[in-house]
Design a protein around this motif. Structure first.
Motif, PDB file in Angstrom:
ATOM      1  N   SER A   1      -9.162 -15.741   8.118  1.00  8.20           N
ATOM      2  CA  SER A   1      -8.633 -15.002   9.267  1.00  8.20           C
ATOM      3  C   SER A   1      -7.116 -15.158   9.286  1.00  8.20           C
ATOM      4  CB  SER A   1      -9.229 -15.542  10.575  1.00  8.20           C
ATOM      5  OG  SER A   1     -10.643 -15.438  10.549  1.00  8.20           O
ATOM      6  N   PHE A   2      -6.426 -14.038   9.470  1.00  2.15           N
ATOM      7  CA  PHE A   2      -4.965 -14.048   9.347  1.00  2.15           C
ATOM      8  C   PHE A   2      -4.304 -13.507  10.604  1.00  2.15           C
ATOM      9  CE2 PHE A   2      -6.639 -13.942   5.089  1.00  2.15           C
ATOM     10  CZ  PHE A   2      -5.796 -14.769   4.365  1.00  2.15           C
ATOM     11  N   VAL A   3      -3.089 -13.968  10.836  1.00  5.78           N
ATOM     12  CA  VAL A   3      -2.252 -13.457  11.901  1.00  5.78           C
ATOM     13  C   VAL A   3      -0.886 -13.157  11.297  1.00  5.78           C
ATOM     14  CG1 VAL A   3      -1.527 -15.776  12.589  1.00  5.78           C
ATOM     15  CG2 VAL A   3      -1.332 -13.887  14.222  1.00  5.78           C
ATOM     16  N   LYS A   4      -0.257 -12.106  11.728  1.00  7.73           N
ATOM     17  CA  LYS A   4       1.042 -11.718  11.181  1.00  7.73           C
ATOM     18  C   LYS A   4       2.154 -12.374  11.985  1.00  7.73           C
ATOM     19  CE  LYS A   4       3.457  -7.695   9.337  1.00  7.73           C
ATOM     20  NZ  LYS A   4       3.428  -6.214   9.183  1.00  7.73           N
ATOM     21  N   LEU A   5       2.999 -13.128  11.275  1.00  6.39           N
ATOM     22  CA  LEU A   5       4.117 -13.819  11.912  1.00  6.39           C
ATOM     23  C   LEU A   5       5.436 -13.262  11.383  1.00  6.39           C
ATOM     24  CD1 LEU A   5       2.883 -17.532  11.730  1.00  6.39           C
ATOM     25  CD2 LEU A   5       2.725 -15.958  13.672  1.00  6.39           C
ATOM     26  N   PRO A   6       6.457 -13.234  12.227  1.00 11.14           N
ATOM     27  CA  PRO A   6       7.768 -12.775  11.756  1.00 11.14           C
ATOM     28  C   PRO A   6       8.275 -13.648  10.611  1.00 11.14           C
ATOM     29  CG  PRO A   6       7.709 -12.931  14.154  1.00 11.14           C
ATOM     30  CD  PRO A   6       6.446 -13.561  13.657  1.00 11.14           C
ATOM     31  N   PHE A   7       8.869 -13.003   9.621  1.00 11.21           N
ATOM     32  CA  PHE A   7       9.473 -13.658   8.473  1.00 11.21           C
ATOM     33  C   PHE A   7       8.426 -14.168   7.475  1.00 11.21           C
ATOM     34  CE2 PHE A   7      11.318 -17.308   6.197  1.00 11.21           C
ATOM     35  CZ  PHE A   7      12.382 -16.651   5.586  1.00 11.21           C
ATOM     36  N   PHE A   8       7.318 -14.757   7.978  1.00  8.61           N
ATOM     37  CA  PHE A   8       6.306 -15.328   7.102  1.00  8.61           C
ATOM     38  C   PHE A   8       5.238 -14.326   6.683  1.00  8.61           C
ATOM     39  CE2 PHE A   8       7.962 -18.969   9.472  1.00  8.61           C
ATOM     40  CZ  PHE A   8       8.287 -19.830   8.439  1.00  8.61           C
ATOM     41  N   GLY A   9       5.085 -13.247   7.425  1.00  3.49           N
ATOM     42  CA  GLY A   9       4.065 -12.266   7.099  1.00  3.49           C
ATOM     43  C   GLY A   9       2.688 -12.727   7.544  1.00  3.49           C
ATOM     44  N   ALA A  10       1.652 -12.333   6.800  1.00  2.00           N
ATOM     45  CA  ALA A  10       0.278 -12.699   7.138  1.00  2.00           C
ATOM     46  C   ALA A  10       0.020 -14.162   6.773  1.00  2.00           C
ATOM     47  CB  ALA A  10      -0.712 -11.793   6.406  1.00  2.00           C
ATOM     48  N   VAL A  11      -0.378 -14.930   7.778  1.00  2.00           N
ATOM     49  CA  VAL A  11      -0.634 -16.360   7.587  1.00  2.00           C
ATOM     50  C   VAL A  11      -2.012 -16.680   8.156  1.00  2.00           C
ATOM     51  CG1 VAL A  11       0.160 -18.697   8.095  1.00  2.00           C
ATOM     52  CG2 VAL A  11       1.827 -16.861   7.799  1.00  2.00           C
ATOM     53  N   SER A  12      -2.810 -17.452   7.403  1.00  2.00           N
ATOM     54  CA  SER A  12      -4.155 -17.792   7.866  1.00  2.00           C
ATOM     55  C   SER A  12      -4.092 -18.804   9.010  1.00  2.00           C
ATOM     56  CB  SER A  12      -4.989 -18.349   6.718  1.00  2.00           C
ATOM     57  OG  SER A  12      -4.515 -19.623   6.337  1.00  2.00           O
ATOM     58  N   TYR A  13      -5.146 -18.783   9.833  1.00  2.00           N
ATOM     59  CA  TYR A  13      -5.221 -19.747  10.929  1.00  2.00           C
ATOM     60  C   TYR A  13      -5.293 -21.177  10.395  1.00  2.00           C
ATOM     61  CZ  TYR A  13      -5.933 -15.967  14.295  1.00  2.00           C
ATOM     62  OH  TYR A  13      -5.755 -14.862  15.085  1.00  2.00           O
ATOM     63  N   LEU A  14      -5.912 -21.364   9.251  1.00  2.00           N
ATOM     64  CA  LEU A  14      -5.998 -22.695   8.667  1.00  2.00           C
ATOM     65  C   LEU A  14      -4.615 -23.212   8.270  1.00  2.00           C
ATOM     66  CD1 LEU A  14      -7.809 -24.999   7.776  1.00  2.00           C
ATOM     67  CD2 LEU A  14      -8.126 -23.855   5.576  1.00  2.00           C
ATOM     68  N   THR A  15      -3.786 -22.319   7.730  1.00  2.00           N
ATOM     69  CA  THR A  15      -2.416 -22.704   7.379  1.00  2.00           C
ATOM     70  C   THR A  15      -1.632 -23.109   8.618  1.00  2.00           C
ATOM     71  OG1 THR A  15      -2.421 -21.198   5.480  1.00  2.00           O
ATOM     72  CG2 THR A  15      -0.283 -21.939   6.288  1.00  2.00           C
ATOM     73  N   ILE A  16      -1.798 -22.353   9.695  1.00  2.00           N
ATOM     74  CA  ILE A  16      -1.109 -22.673  10.948  1.00  2.00           C
ATOM     75  C   ILE A  16      -1.564 -24.028  11.478  1.00  2.00           C
ATOM     76  CG2 ILE A  16      -0.799 -21.967  13.352  1.00  2.00           C
ATOM     77  CD1 ILE A  16      -1.035 -19.075  12.435  1.00  2.00           C
ATOM     78  N   ALA A  17      -2.852 -24.342  11.266  1.00  2.00           N
ATOM     79  CA  ALA A  17      -3.396 -25.599  11.786  1.00  2.00           C
ATOM     80  C   ALA A  17      -2.875 -26.811  11.020  1.00  2.00           C
ATOM     81  CB  ALA A  17      -4.928 -25.558  11.724  1.00  2.00           C
ATOM     82  N   VAL A  18      -2.744 -26.705   9.701  1.00  2.00           N
ATOM     83  CA  VAL A  18      -2.341 -27.880   8.904  1.00  2.00           C
ATOM     84  C   VAL A  18      -0.824 -28.033   8.820  1.00  2.00           C
ATOM     85  CG1 VAL A  18      -4.447 -27.721   7.516  1.00  2.00           C
ATOM     86  CG2 VAL A  18      -2.345 -26.656   6.668  1.00  2.00           C
ATOM     87  N   SER A  19      -0.080 -26.960   9.080  1.00  2.00           N
ATOM     88  CA  SER A  19       1.377 -27.021   8.936  1.00  2.00           C
ATOM     89  C   SER A  19       2.035 -28.082   9.799  1.00  2.00           C
ATOM     90  CB  SER A  19       1.996 -25.647   9.241  1.00  2.00           C
ATOM     91  OG  SER A  19       1.633 -24.711   8.248  1.00  2.00           O
TER      92      SER A  19
END
Length: 537
Positions: free
Chosen positions: A310-328
């Protein structure tokens, strides 16, 4: 594409900095400019000088033993505490005015030769002589060229200026100062070197399997597309769809030029503020690497599949998965804690975690497409390592690679682009270290060997990966043997690793008749790649 570019630049940056696998301060020094002669045959060894001030444990200083005099004790329990007294006159070039009864005498450098000072001190009844240098660094005390029949029976040790000043001040303040003199020997094998060897081999092992698995999955996916779509709509370039960057021959050769320029820049600009920049760059690369590794690892568990897909679009970073957001946040927190506490004794743990994650990620994304490129890259790195560790001494009067690895005169304990483990049983302390380049560069070839084995459906014994891993392990082991034989002097690891890994690969390829495919294509001919890519049992 932006991420791959950043990681490629990080790869170039982090692999050029240093390649000395271990450096913890030289204990025994050789000096061909100070020839030996009868009575003047000692090695230059570092000497520990713990002190007692008015019966209370004081500072411990480090000096260097002279070419002349007896050999010092190697164990602290065998070294006696002896009262320290000041020489009068301070240079000890003439008979002291004060009578000595077995004390250690503290004298200033200058006005006469070192052997003259030692002879005068010995004749006056001193049991040892400490000579204060007129500079902050240590100086090797040798015999004069015209001196013969040298027979000095008391130890002579050179102290740096600040250490001598501290001792002199204590004595002038009417304090009773006593010292011990001993030169502990470094153990032949330290546990740190064993763990560092396992760490380097394990990193390449894990990165190789991840790289081969990713290549297999990408090829299987491509084969599925070949069944469902026209060949005209597909591209055979895996880089665009898999996020892989293939090194070519030109970039392999250019590596030496760029790396050399960057290394000289580090050598010339090395300072505290420049180290801070390197720390920031290392943290950025470490966070990216750790994040990539954790996302890939957690994605293999079914509990995290939905978050990974599952992905969300963030400015500058583009499409980022929820898992990536969680571990970052966890990755960023580790990097920040390490950066703040990097001078603490436990900081090496965080540095190694970030470093290993970065190395694994680089070996996953940067790939050698064939043996030709691998040979050019490792050959250039081989010459680069030797030149900047050994040959650079002729132009710069010191080893550029080792100076950069230690952090130069920045006041920092080395640059961060290293894996390091404290030398646990070494009385002199320090760290065993290995540069990122000593893992990444041969690791590219080892990872290539496993991808080739899986593509050609070879088992471990008939393939190349097992032998490449054994060759790397042996090459690194020989490096540590050479390091201990050279009394702790930094060694260029690629000097030993490249002949083992590359030589083994080329020899086996030629013997088995696979050298042509390995050299040019980098993979065997396979009409049905989605079937051939399954690993052998």
């Amino acid at each position: 594409m932006e991420l791959k570019t950043v990681l490629f630049l990080a790869f170039v940056l982090f692999t050029v900095l240093c390649s000395s696998p271990a450096y913890a301060g030289d204990i025994v020094h050789q000096d061909p400019l100070a020839p030996r002669k009868p009575g003047c045959m000692n090695n230059f060894v570092l000497v520990k000088i713990p002190t007692l001030v008015d019966g209370v444990e004081g500072d411990e200083f480090v000096g260097v033993g002279a070419r002349f005099g007896p050999t010092l004790e190697s164990k602290e329990k065998h070294a006696n505490h002896t009262r320290l007294t000041l020489a009068d006159p301070p240079d000890c070039c003439s008979k002291p005015k004060n009578k000595l009864t077995g004390e250690v005498i503290l004298v200033h450098r200058g006005n006469c030769s070192f052997t003259t000072k030692a002879n005068v001190a010995e004749a006056a009844g001193a049991t040892a002589i400490l000579i204060i240098n007129n500079r902050t660094e240590l100086f090797k005390m040798v015999c004069e060229a015209n001196e013969t029949d040298i027979d000095i029976e008391i130890p002579a040790v050179m102290l740096p200026q600040d250490a001598g000043a501290s001792l002199e001040e204590s004595i002038r303040n009417k304090s009773a100062v006593s010292v011990q003199l001993y030169s502990p020997k470094r153990p032949l094998v330290d546990v740190a070197e064993v763990f560092l060897w396992l760490m380097a081999v394990g990193t390449i092992l894990g990165a190789s399997y991840w790289s081969a698995w990713s290549a297999r999955e990408a090829a299987i996916e491509q084969d599925k597309l070949l069944k469902d779509a026209s060949n005209d709509l597909l591209t055979t370039d895996g880089t665009g769809s898999t996020g892989v960057v293939d090194i070519n021959t030109t970039s392999a050769i250019l590596f030496v030029v760029v790396a050399s320029c960057f290394l000289v820049m580090l050598y010339k600009l090395m300072s505290r503020w420049f180290i801070e920049i390197l720390v920031v760059l290392f943290c950025i690369g470490g966070v990216e690497g750790l994040q990539t590794c954790l996302v890939a690892l957690l994605s293999s568990f079914r509990w995290f599949e939905h978050a990974a897909q599952s992905f969300v679009k963030l400015p500058f970073f583009g499409a980022v998965s929820y898992l990536t957001i969680a571990v970052s946040p966890c990755c960023i927190a580790l990097a920040v804690v390490w950066a703040v506490c990097r001078r603490d004794s436990f900081a090496w743990i965080g540095q190694d975690i970030l470093g290993i994650a970065l190395i694994i990620t680089v070996l996953q994304i940067i790939r050698v497409p064939n043996l030709k490129v691998g040979t050019v890259l490792l050959s250039c790195a081989f010459l680069y390592d030797i030149f900047w560790v050994f040959v650079s001494k002729w132009w710069f009067h010191e080893s550029v690679m080792i100076v950069v690895a230690r952090g130069g005169k920045s006041g920092e304990d080395g640059i961060p682009m290293l894996l390091k483990i404290p030398r646990m049983y070494d009385p002199w302390g320090g760290y065993s270290i290995i540069g990122f380049g000593d893992i990444i560069l041969p690791g590219l070839l080892v990872a290539f060997s496993l991808r080739y084995d899986w593509l050609s459906k070879k088992n471990l014994r008939a393939g190349y990966f097992l032998w490449a891993m054994i060759a790397y392990g042996l090459g690194l082991l020989i490096t540590y043997v050479a390091l201990n034989l050279m009394d702790g002097h930094g060694q260029p690891a690629l000097l030993y690793i490249v002949p083992f890994t590359l030589g083994t690969f080329l020899t086996l390829g030629r013997k088995r008749g696979d050298l042509k495919h390995l050299w040019t294509r980098g993979e065997p001919e396979r009409p049905c790649p989605h079937i051939q890519l399954q690993p052998s049992q």
